[in-house]
Design a protein around this motif. Structure first.
Motif, PDB file in Angstrom:
ATOM      1  N   PRO A 192       0.806  -1.613  -0.170  1.00  0.00           N
ATOM      2  CA  PRO A 192      -0.102   0.125  -0.298  1.00  0.00           C
ATOM      3  C   PRO A 192       1.231   1.235  -0.173  1.00  0.00           C
ATOM      4  O   PRO A 192       0.320   2.004  -0.629  1.00  0.00           O
ATOM      5  CB  PRO A 192      -0.591  -0.029   1.200  1.00  0.00           C
ATOM      6  CG  PRO A 192      -0.938  -1.549   2.118  1.00  0.00           C
ATOM      7  CD  PRO A 192       0.367  -2.291   0.869  1.00  0.00           C
ATOM      8  N   LYS A 193       1.450   1.299   1.083  1.00  0.00           N
ATOM      9  CA  LYS A 193       2.624   2.797   0.607  1.00  0.00           C
ATOM     10  C   LYS A 193       3.344   2.555  -0.563  1.00  0.00           C
ATOM     11  O   LYS A 193       3.465   4.259  -0.978  1.00  0.00           O
ATOM     12  CB  LYS A 193       4.160   2.261   1.579  1.00  0.00           C
ATOM     13  CG  LYS A 193       3.727   2.338   3.147  1.00  0.00           C
ATOM     14  CD  LYS A 193       4.421   1.463   4.403  1.00  0.00           C
ATOM     15  CE  LYS A 193       3.896   1.749   6.132  1.00  0.00           C
ATOM     16  NZ  LYS A 193       4.617   1.393   7.050  1.00  0.00           N
ATOM     17  N   ALA A 194       4.126   2.134  -1.030  1.00  0.00           N
ATOM     18  CA  ALA A 194       4.357   1.663  -2.382  1.00  0.00           C
ATOM     19  C   ALA A 194       3.529   2.308  -4.076  1.00  0.00           C
ATOM     20  O   ALA A 194       4.081   2.540  -4.687  1.00  0.00           O
ATOM     21  CB  ALA A 194       5.204   0.014  -3.385  1.00  0.00           C
ATOM     22  N   GLU A 195       2.540   1.511  -3.263  1.00  0.00           N
ATOM     23  CA  GLU A 195       1.264   2.284  -5.040  1.00  0.00           C
ATOM     24  C   GLU A 195       0.981   3.349  -4.117  1.00  0.00           C
ATOM     25  O   GLU A 195       1.013   4.486  -5.625  1.00  0.00           O
ATOM     26  CB  GLU A 195       0.359   1.123  -4.505  1.00  0.00           C
ATOM     27  CG  GLU A 195      -1.180   1.148  -5.348  1.00  0.00           C
ATOM     28  CD  GLU A 195      -0.117   1.022  -6.942  1.00  0.00           C
ATOM     29  OE1 GLU A 195      -0.170   1.671  -7.723  1.00  0.00           O
ATOM     30  OE2 GLU A 195       0.407  -0.278  -6.870  1.00  0.00           O
ATOM     31  N   ALA A 196       1.104   3.995  -3.067  1.00  0.00           N
ATOM     32  CA  ALA A 196       0.263   5.193  -3.408  1.00  0.00           C
ATOM     33  C   ALA A 196       1.880   6.398  -3.585  1.00  0.00           C
ATOM     34  O   ALA A 196       1.454   7.115  -3.877  1.00  0.00           O
ATOM     35  CB  ALA A 196       0.442   5.705  -1.022  1.00  0.00           C
ATOM     36  N   ILE A 197       3.062   6.027  -3.183  1.00  0.00           N
ATOM     37  CA  ILE A 197       4.100   6.468  -4.426  1.00  0.00           C
ATOM     38  C   ILE A 197       4.260   6.524  -5.388  1.00  0.00           C
ATOM     39  O   ILE A 197       4.089   7.378  -5.838  1.00  0.00           O
ATOM     40  CB  ILE A 197       5.126   6.018  -3.868  1.00  0.00           C
ATOM     41  CG1 ILE A 197       5.359   6.360  -1.826  1.00  0.00           C
ATOM     42  CG2 ILE A 197       6.493   6.563  -4.071  1.00  0.00           C
ATOM     43  CD1 ILE A 197       7.094   5.680  -1.442  1.00  0.00           C
ATOM     44  N   LYS A 198       3.633   5.057  -5.698  1.00  0.00           N
ATOM     45  CA  LYS A 198       3.263   5.471  -7.426  1.00  0.00           C
ATOM     46  C   LYS A 198       2.882   6.258  -7.778  1.00  0.00           C
ATOM     47  O   LYS A 198       3.094   7.058  -8.688  1.00  0.00           O
ATOM     48  CB  LYS A 198       3.878   3.617  -7.845  1.00  0.00           C
ATOM     49  CG  LYS A 198       3.975   3.512  -9.037  1.00  0.00           C
ATOM     50  CD  LYS A 198       3.719   2.056  -9.311  1.00  0.00           C
ATOM     51  CE  LYS A 198       2.539   1.622 -10.908  1.00  0.00           C
ATOM     52  NZ  LYS A 198       2.543   0.578 -11.622  1.00  0.00           N
ATOM     53  N   SER A 199       1.794   5.979  -7.712  1.00  0.00           N
ATOM     54  CA  SER A 199       0.213   6.804  -8.104  1.00  0.00           C
ATOM     55  C   SER A 199       1.087   8.319  -8.454  1.00  0.00           C
ATOM     56  O   SER A 199       0.435   9.171  -8.875  1.00  0.00           O
ATOM     57  CB  SER A 199      -1.283   6.399  -7.574  1.00  0.00           C
ATOM     58  OG  SER A 199      -0.769   6.091  -6.420  1.00  0.00           O
ATOM     59  N   ARG A 200       1.243   8.535  -6.578  1.00  0.00           N
ATOM     60  CA  ARG A 200       1.466  10.387  -6.915  1.00  0.00           C
ATOM     61  C   ARG A 200       2.616  10.722  -7.628  1.00  0.00           C
ATOM     62  O   ARG A 200       2.460  11.579  -8.088  1.00  0.00           O
ATOM     63  CB  ARG A 200       2.391  10.341  -5.253  1.00  0.00           C
ATOM     64  CG  ARG A 200       2.179  12.051  -4.913  1.00  0.00           C
ATOM     65  CD  ARG A 200       2.979  12.420  -3.766  1.00  0.00           C
ATOM     66  NE  ARG A 200       4.570  12.006  -3.541  1.00  0.00           N
ATOM     67  CZ  ARG A 200       4.811  11.826  -3.569  1.00  0.00           C
ATOM     68  NH1 ARG A 200       4.353  10.887  -1.719  1.00  0.00           N
ATOM     69  NH2 ARG A 200       5.932  11.781  -3.259  1.00  0.00           N
ATOM     70  N   MET A 201       3.647   9.925  -8.004  1.00  0.00           N
ATOM     71  CA  MET A 201       5.002  10.064  -8.734  1.00  0.00           C
ATOM     72  C   MET A 201       4.250   9.843  -9.919  1.00  0.00           C
ATOM     73  O   MET A 201       4.384  10.867 -11.095  1.00  0.00           O
ATOM     74  CB  MET A 201       5.638   8.585  -8.772  1.00  0.00           C
ATOM     75  CG  MET A 201       7.004   9.281  -7.095  1.00  0.00           C
ATOM     76  SD  MET A 201       8.265   8.009  -7.747  1.00  0.00           S
ATOM     77  CE  MET A 201       9.260   8.986  -8.864  1.00  0.00           C
ATOM     78  N   GLU A 202       3.183   8.782 -10.794  1.00  0.00           N
ATOM     79  CA  GLU A 202       2.879   8.838 -11.835  1.00  0.00           C
ATOM     80  C   GLU A 202       1.327  10.039 -12.119  1.00  0.00           C
ATOM     81  O   GLU A 202       0.648  10.089 -13.156  1.00  0.00           O
ATOM     82  CB  GLU A 202       2.534   7.606 -12.239  1.00  0.00           C
ATOM     83  CG  GLU A 202       2.466   6.416 -12.187  1.00  0.00           C
ATOM     84  CD  GLU A 202       2.512   5.572 -12.560  1.00  0.00           C
ATOM     85  OE1 GLU A 202       1.453   5.057 -12.666  1.00  0.00           O
ATOM     86  OE2 GLU A 202       3.725   4.382 -12.926  1.00  0.00           O
TER      87      GLU A 202
END
Length: 118
Positions: free
Chosen positions: A105-115
């Motif tokens: 969940p933490k990695a997905e949050a970072i990924k979606s923010r970056m994209e």
């Protein structure tokens, strides 16, 4: 020959720049993700390595103990050797649960923010 087709190209996705990657790497959110991974993986790696080395040392230097019969032709060495496999699978299962609950969940949050999705 691959049986699956590759995923379709994503149009409209903003790919982060090198500077954005560096910025995210320095963020508290990414630091927390790293800490969550390391606080789980490092202690288990050390514990499993110690357990494995104990087995190797016992096999080399404690012949009498390792040769102790438990039932029939089953001795301590066989039981501890099989326990190595069991431990490996248990750690993999435990890590998969930890990753799904804490890391993903933490990695997905970072990924979606970056994209640009968040």
């Amino acid at each position: 020959m691959a049986t699956e087709t590759p995923p379709p190209a994503r149009s409209g996705t903003n790919l982060p720049s090198t500077e954005e990657f560096a910025e995210v790497q320095q963020s508290a959110e990414f630091g927390e993700l790293r800490r969550a991974h390391r606080s789980f993986a490092f202690p288990l790696t050390i514990a499993f390595t110690a357990w494995y080395l104990l087995y190797v040392l016992l096999s080399n230097y404690a012949d009498g103990f390792m040769g102790t019969k438990i039932a029939g032709h089953v001795n301590v060495a066989l039981v501890l050797g099989l326990a190595q496999f069991l431990t490996t699978f248990l750690i993999a299962w435990w890590y998969a649960r930890h990753a799904a609950a804490e890391l993903d969940p933490k990695a997905e949050a970072i990924k979606s923010r970056m994209e640009g999705g968040a």
